[in-house]
Design a protein around this motif. Sequence first.
Motif, PDB file in Angstrom:
ATOM      1  N   PRO A   1     -73.773  34.256  12.369  1.00 44.37           N
ATOM      2  CA  PRO A   1     -72.489  34.252  13.076  1.00 44.37           C
ATOM      3  C   PRO A   1     -71.785  35.598  12.932  1.00 44.37           C
ATOM      4  O   PRO A   1     -71.967  36.316  11.960  1.00 44.37           O
ATOM      5  CB  PRO A   1     -71.686  33.149  12.408  1.00 44.37           C
ATOM      6  CG  PRO A   1     -72.618  32.403  11.540  1.00 44.37           C
ATOM      7  CD  PRO A   1     -73.814  33.255  11.313  1.00 44.37           C
TER       8      PRO A   1
ATOM      9  N   ARG B   1     -65.054  36.334  11.865  1.00 41.95           N
ATOM     10  CA  ARG B   1     -63.821  35.994  12.559  1.00 41.95           C
ATOM     11  C   ARG B   1     -63.046  37.247  12.919  1.00 41.95           C
ATOM     12  O   ARG B   1     -62.448  37.351  13.987  1.00 41.95           O
ATOM     13  CB  ARG B   1     -62.979  35.082  11.659  1.00 41.95           C
ATOM     14  CG  ARG B   1     -61.713  34.583  12.309  1.00 41.95           C
ATOM     15  CD  ARG B   1     -60.623  34.319  11.258  1.00 41.95           C
ATOM     16  NE  ARG B   1     -59.324  34.210  11.829  1.00 41.95           N
ATOM     17  CZ  ARG B   1     -58.592  35.217  12.297  1.00 41.95           C
ATOM     18  NH1 ARG B   1     -59.063  36.432  12.272  1.00 41.95           N
ATOM     19  NH2 ARG B   1     -57.401  35.033  12.812  1.00 41.95           N
TER      20      ARG B   1
ATOM     21  N   GLU C   1     -57.179  29.876  16.276  1.00 36.14           N
ATOM     22  CA  GLU C   1     -58.057  29.974  15.098  1.00 36.14           C
ATOM     23  C   GLU C   1     -59.359  29.217  15.324  1.00 36.14           C
ATOM     24  O   GLU C   1     -60.439  29.703  14.973  1.00 36.14           O
ATOM     25  CB  GLU C   1     -57.337  29.439  13.856  1.00 36.14           C
ATOM     26  CG  GLU C   1     -56.194  30.312  13.373  1.00 36.14           C
ATOM     27  CD  GLU C   1     -56.661  31.697  12.940  1.00 36.14           C
ATOM     28  OE1 GLU C   1     -57.736  31.798  12.318  1.00 36.14           O
ATOM     29  OE2 GLU C   1     -55.960  32.665  13.254  1.00 36.14           O
ATOM     30  N   ALA C   2     -59.266  28.030  15.918  1.00 41.24           N
ATOM     31  CA  ALA C   2     -60.470  27.230  16.165  1.00 41.24           C
ATOM     32  C   ALA C   2     -61.404  27.943  17.147  1.00 41.24           C
ATOM     33  O   ALA C   2     -62.628  27.939  16.977  1.00 41.24           O
ATOM     34  CB  ALA C   2     -60.081  25.859  16.713  1.00 41.24           C
ATOM     35  N   GLU C   3     -60.819  28.578  18.166  1.00 40.21           N
ATOM     36  CA  GLU C   3     -61.634  29.300  19.140  1.00 40.21           C
ATOM     37  C   GLU C   3     -62.301  30.517  18.513  1.00 40.21           C
ATOM     38  O   GLU C   3     -63.440  30.843  18.829  1.00 40.21           O
ATOM     39  CB  GLU C   3     -60.774  29.724  20.337  1.00 40.21           C
ATOM     40  CG  GLU C   3     -60.327  28.561  21.203  1.00 40.21           C
ATOM     41  CD  GLU C   3     -59.292  28.958  22.233  1.00 40.21           C
ATOM     42  OE1 GLU C   3     -59.328  28.386  23.339  1.00 40.21           O
ATOM     43  OE2 GLU C   3     -58.437  29.826  21.947  1.00 40.21           O
TER      44      GLU C   3
ATOM     45  N   GLU D   1     -63.280  30.808  15.403  1.00 38.91           N
ATOM     46  CA  GLU D   1     -64.401  30.304  14.606  1.00 38.91           C
ATOM     47  C   GLU D   1     -65.567  29.884  15.500  1.00 38.91           C
ATOM     48  O   GLU D   1     -66.721  30.191  15.215  1.00 38.91           O
ATOM     49  CB  GLU D   1     -63.945  29.131  13.733  1.00 38.91           C
ATOM     50  CG  GLU D   1     -62.938  29.501  12.669  1.00 38.91           C
ATOM     51  CD  GLU D   1     -63.471  30.515  11.664  1.00 38.91           C
ATOM     52  OE1 GLU D   1     -64.675  30.461  11.336  1.00 38.91           O
ATOM     53  OE2 GLU D   1     -62.679  31.368  11.220  1.00 38.91           O
ATOM     54  N   GLN D   2     -65.259  29.176  16.577  1.00 37.46           N
ATOM     55  CA  GLN D   2     -66.299  28.688  17.485  1.00 37.46           C
ATOM     56  C   GLN D   2     -67.031  29.864  18.139  1.00 37.46           C
ATOM     57  O   GLN D   2     -68.261  29.872  18.202  1.00 37.46           O
ATOM     58  CB  GLN D   2     -65.685  27.791  18.552  1.00 37.46           C
ATOM     59  CG  GLN D   2     -66.698  27.219  19.515  1.00 37.46           C
ATOM     60  CD  GLN D   2     -66.079  26.324  20.571  1.00 37.46           C
ATOM     61  OE1 GLN D   2     -64.882  26.081  20.565  1.00 37.46           O
ATOM     62  NE2 GLN D   2     -66.895  25.834  21.473  1.00 37.46           N
ATOM     63  N   LEU D   3     -66.289  30.853  18.619  1.00 37.42           N
ATOM     64  CA  LEU D   3     -66.936  31.994  19.262  1.00 37.42           C
ATOM     65  C   LEU D   3     -67.728  32.830  18.263  1.00 37.42           C
ATOM     66  O   LEU D   3     -68.728  33.434  18.631  1.00 37.42           O
ATOM     67  CB  LEU D   3     -65.893  32.860  19.972  1.00 37.42           C
ATOM     68  CG  LEU D   3     -65.432  32.328  21.325  1.00 37.42           C
ATOM     69  CD1 LEU D   3     -64.324  33.185  21.894  1.00 37.42           C
ATOM     70  CD2 LEU D   3     -66.588  32.260  22.303  1.00 37.42           C
TER      71      LEU D   3
ATOM     72  N   ALA E   1     -69.565  31.697  16.008  1.00 38.13           N
ATOM     73  CA  ALA E   1     -70.873  31.054  15.907  1.00 38.13           C
ATOM     74  C   ALA E   1     -71.662  31.165  17.214  1.00 38.13           C
ATOM     75  O   ALA E   1     -72.892  31.240  17.206  1.00 38.13           O
ATOM     76  CB  ALA E   1     -70.690  29.585  15.538  1.00 38.13           C
ATOM     77  N   GLU E   2     -70.978  31.199  18.371  1.00 37.47           N
ATOM     78  CA  GLU E   2     -71.654  31.190  19.662  1.00 37.47           C
ATOM     79  C   GLU E   2     -72.021  32.585  20.179  1.00 37.47           C
ATOM     80  O   GLU E   2     -72.992  32.729  20.926  1.00 37.47           O
ATOM     81  CB  GLU E   2     -70.771  30.508  20.712  1.00 37.47           C
ATOM     82  CG  GLU E   2     -70.595  29.020  20.479  1.00 37.47           C
ATOM     83  CD  GLU E   2     -69.637  28.384  21.472  1.00 37.47           C
ATOM     84  OE1 GLU E   2     -69.049  29.106  22.309  1.00 37.47           O
ATOM     85  OE2 GLU E   2     -69.484  27.152  21.421  1.00 37.47           O
TER      86      GLU E   2
END
Length: 103
Positions: free
Chosen positions: A4, A7, A23-25, A27-29, A31-32
């Motif tokens: 990943p 952040r 914050e959630a986005e 973290e998600q990005l 990983a993606e």
Amino acid sequence: MPSPISREDVAHLASLARIDLSEAELEQLGAELPDILAHVATVQEAVQEPGAGDAEAMSHPQPISNVFREDVVTPGLSPDEALAGAPAAEDQRFLVPRILGEE
């Protein structure tokens, strides 16, 4: 699977692109993004392969053609018919309120 992206790196990229992420986005990005970059690299490899230049460039996945119709003159409205529904008319023109001051 690629590791990943941090952040902080995602936040920096988002600020460069002027995208506001939660914050959630972030973290998600994080990983993606490695998977997205791997897919982009795969497409770039396919484009750079020998023989890839033989493919005809296209703007749509399906062949399309422009369909023209014959230009036929048809009768239009007379000035009186065109102005029949207007709230106000003057000299066969629509009368509208002035919106700009006199100059």
